[in-house]
Scaffold this active site. Structure first.
Site, short mmCIF file in Angstrom:
data_model
loop_
_atom_site.label_atom_id
_atom_site.label_comp_id
_atom_site.label_asym_id
_atom_site.label_seq_id
_atom_site.Cartn_x
_atom_site.Cartn_y
_atom_site.Cartn_z
N GLU A 1 80.56 -4.25 40.91
CA GLU A 1 80.90 -4.04 42.33
C GLU A 1 80.13 -5.10 43.11
OE1 GLU A 1 79.56 -0.33 44.02
OE2 GLU A 1 80.76 -0.57 45.86
N HIS B 1 80.46 2.58 37.15
CA HIS B 1 80.55 1.52 38.15
C HIS B 1 79.88 0.28 37.56
CE1 HIS B 1 81.58 4.71 40.87
NE2 HIS B 1 81.50 3.97 41.95
N HIS C 1 84.79 9.44 45.30
CA HIS C 1 83.56 10.26 45.30
C HIS C 1 83.80 11.38 46.28
CE1 HIS C 1 81.22 7.03 43.28
NE2 HIS C 1 82.12 6.27 43.89
N ASP D 1 87.64 5.26 46.91
CA ASP D 1 86.17 5.26 46.79
C ASP D 1 85.53 6.33 47.68
OD1 ASP D 1 83.81 4.43 45.63
OD2 ASP D 1 83.65 2.53 46.72
N1 ADE Z 1 78.60 6.19 45.45
C1 ADE Z 1 79.57 6.39 46.36
N2 ADE Z 1 80.28 5.28 46.56
C2 ADE Z 1 79.73 4.32 45.75
C3 ADE Z 1 80.03 2.98 45.51
N3 ADE Z 1 81.01 2.32 46.13
N4 ADE Z 1 79.25 2.31 44.62
C4 ADE Z 1 78.26 2.93 44.01
N5 ADE Z 1 77.95 4.20 44.19
C5 ADE Z 1 78.68 4.90 45.06
ZN ZN Z 2 82.60 4.30 43.74
#
Ligand code: ADE
Ligand code: ZN
Length: 346
Positions: free
Chosen positions: A208, A205, A27, A286
């Site tokens: 997670e 995503h 990101h 990330d």
């Molecule tokens: N935005 C930035 N990092 C993130 C993550 N690990 N999970 C979800 N949204 C995000």
């Molecule tokens: Zn992410």
């Protein structure tokens, strides 16, 4: 390459550093280092509730995803001008080059900026110009993936897509990020269907913090080509079989998972299990400014904690190229460079 050369364990750190690789889960707002946050705050006369870089860094102690997102969105509030977006992306791309990243597919969160009155054009043009310069000046192939914030509504996602379509040539795909639990993929089924009609690549995503059901839905409802994170898939044997059989890539982020307490220790991470099950798992950073490391830090710490070897390094790099959104000739070129790097260690 037919066989991976025997490489002694002492040379593994150097191999991980020199090995060509693709980063598929970064990101760009998560690459904003505290020093640059302070510089942009001063440049744009934005006030931030921290008195120093050190104080800000001290606040980077997270208990879960949401505790991180709150501070991550606050950090992004200093970005106002096109040049700010350029500077942020350029700083990341230089770090990526230093880690021998040949290809970067970079997420950006336009809603974090448009909600503050920053135009979509400002965001996209600044980031895209940095990507173009990276190709010529750094030898890094960089492309953008627009992410919808899943804690916001479907209507807001549609509005964001409308704002972005005039710049359709400046991003290659869309993703879905932000607070996962309570915001299942189904919420964005119609938005993703429209993006698909536009010929955009699709990722999301899933898994997670959220359950395997979210991974299934990302695949079957959103029809994504890759799963970002996806580590919770290991709880569902049928899902693991599907991911392996269809070679659906997972963009895994070990240091992120550690810092957001998805796994209690890096040694508990399931990356080895994912690879052993035949999944196309990759390693990524990330939000490197917040989680303590860019690509090579993720590789070196994870290899150390899990006792991974040269064959895993080759597999992870090959997976990253397999999973990247490039044409076959470009992928062959990357694979040739990967083979050449390993030969040097033989
Ligand atoms: N935005 C930035 N990092 C993130 C993550 N690990 N999970 C979800 N949204 C995000
Ligand atoms: Zn992410």
């Amino acid at each position: 390459m037919t066989a991976i050369p025997q490489i002694s364990p002492e040379r593994l750190p150097e191999l991980l550093q020199r090995m060509p690789k693709a980063e598929l889960h970064i990101h760009i707002e998560g690459s904003l280092e505290p020093e640059l946050i302070f510089e942009l705050a001063r440049r744009n006369a934005v006030s931030i509730p921290y008195s120093s870089v050190e104080e800000l860094r001290k606040a980077y102690a997270f208990s879960n995803l949401q505790s991180f997102l709150d501070i991550y969105y606050a950090g992004a509030s200093v970005l106002l001008q096109e040049q700010d977006f350029y500077d942020m992306a350029w700083a990341y791309l230089k770090r990526a080059q230093a880690d021998n990243v040949l290809r970067a597919e970079i997420f950006f969160d336009p809603q974090t900026h448009t909600a503050r009155g920053v135009a979509m054009e400002t965001v996209v043009k600044g980031l895209h110009r940095a990507c173009q310069d990276a190709r010529g000046q750094l030898g890094v192939d960089a492309e953008l993936i627009l992410c919808f914030l899943r804690h916001l509504s479907e209507a807001e996602a549609f509005e964001t897509l409308e704002q972005a379509l005039p710049f359709r040539d400046k991003f290659i795909g869309v993703g879905l990020d932000s607070s996962e639990v309570g915001h299942p993929p189904e919420k964005f089924a119609r938005v993703f269907a429209k993006c698909r009609q536009q010929g955009l690549h699709l990722v999301a995503h899933a898994g997670e913090e959220g359950p395997p059901a979210y991974v299934w839905a990302a695949l079957d409802v959103l029809k994504v080509e890759r799963i970002d994170h996806g580590v919770q898939s290991a709880k569902d044997p049928a899902l693991m079989q599907r991911l392996a059989q269809q070679r659906i890539p997972l963009t895994v982020c070990p240091l992120s998972n550690l810092k957001l307490c998805v796994f209690p220790k890096l040694a508990d991470h399931n990356l080895r299990q994912l690879l052993d099950a035949g999944l196309c798992a990759t390693v990524n950073s990330d939000d490197p400014a917040y989680f303590g490391g860019y690509m090579n830090q993720n590789f070196s710490e994870t290899f150390g904690a899990l006792g991974l070897e040269a064959r895993h390094a080759w597999q992870l790099a090959a997976n990253s190229f397999e999973a990247s959104f490039v044409d076959a000739a470009t992928r062959r070129g990357y694979m040739d460079r990967l083979g050449a790097a390993f030969e040097q260690f033989a």
